[in-house]
Design a protein around this motif. Structure first.
Motif, PDB file in Angstrom:
ATOM      1  N   PRO A  17      70.466   6.153 -83.936  1.00  0.00           N
ATOM      2  CA  PRO A  17      69.421   5.985 -82.912  1.00  0.00           C
ATOM      3  C   PRO A  17      68.130   5.364 -83.444  1.00  0.00           C
ATOM      4  N   GLU A  18      67.865   5.507 -84.718  1.00  0.00           N
ATOM      5  CA  GLU A  18      66.629   4.938 -85.281  1.00  0.00           C
ATOM      6  C   GLU A  18      66.667   3.417 -85.362  1.00  0.00           C
ATOM      7  N   ALA A  19      67.843   2.825 -85.248  1.00  0.00           N
ATOM      8  CA  ALA A  19      67.970   1.369 -85.321  1.00  0.00           C
ATOM      9  C   ALA A  19      68.104   0.732 -83.936  1.00  0.00           C
ATOM     10  N   THR A  20      67.683   1.433 -82.908  1.00  0.00           N
ATOM     11  CA  THR A  20      67.864   0.955 -81.535  1.00  0.00           C
ATOM     12  C   THR A  20      67.219  -0.408 -81.297  1.00  0.00           C
ATOM     13  N   GLY A  21      66.009  -0.604 -81.774  1.00  0.00           N
ATOM     14  CA  GLY A  21      65.292  -1.869 -81.544  1.00  0.00           C
ATOM     15  C   GLY A  21      66.024  -3.061 -82.126  1.00  0.00           C
ATOM     16  N   ASP A  71      77.796   2.009 -79.017  1.00  0.00           N
ATOM     17  CA  ASP A  71      78.381   2.816 -80.093  1.00  0.00           C
ATOM     18  C   ASP A  71      77.463   2.849 -81.316  1.00  0.00           C
ATOM     19  N   ALA A  72      76.913   1.685 -81.647  1.00  0.00           N
ATOM     20  CA  ALA A  72      76.027   1.617 -82.813  1.00  0.00           C
ATOM     21  C   ALA A  72      74.746   2.415 -82.584  1.00  0.00           C
ATOM     22  N   ILE A  73      74.201   2.359 -81.383  1.00  0.00           N
ATOM     23  CA  ILE A  73      72.985   3.120 -81.085  1.00  0.00           C
ATOM     24  C   ILE A  73      73.275   4.614 -81.120  1.00  0.00           C
ATOM     25  N   ALA A  74      74.464   5.010 -80.666  1.00  0.00           N
ATOM     26  CA  ALA A  74      74.821   6.430 -80.704  1.00  0.00           C
ATOM     27  C   ALA A  74      74.946   6.926 -82.136  1.00  0.00           C
ATOM     28  N   ARG A  75      75.383   6.062 -83.032  1.00  0.00           N
ATOM     29  CA  ARG A  75      75.534   6.459 -84.435  1.00  0.00           C
ATOM     30  C   ARG A  75      74.213   6.428 -85.192  1.00  0.00           C
TER      31      ARG A  75
END
Length: 79
Positions: A46-50, A40-44
């Protein structure tokens, strides 16, 4: 007739098995919640995926470590 000692030992082993099962189920639910929240967090963002993946893996390792200690404790209590 079953002696009280054998009955108590059998109940203790049953309790250890149930405890190990509950620890395993709890770890599975916890890791599932961590993974779902991370997706959910990655979907919101995407730039913070790492950063999210790093924290997800670290937290999952802590949950799995706690579950492993619980299962090992249950295994050591069974004679």
């Amino acid at each position: 007739m079953i002696s009280a000692l054998f009955l108590a030992e059998g109940l203790a082993q049953l309790g250890c098995g149930i405890g190990a099962g509950i620890a395993t189920i709890g770890a599975g639910l916890g890791i599932g919640k961590i993974g779902g929240s991370a997706m959910d967090a990655i979907a919101r963002q995407p730039e913070a995926t790492g950063k999210i993946q790093t924290n997800m893996i670290l937290t999952s390792a802590f949950v799995e470590g706690c579950a492993l200690f619980a299962i090992a404790a249950c295994a050591f209590l069974i004679k």
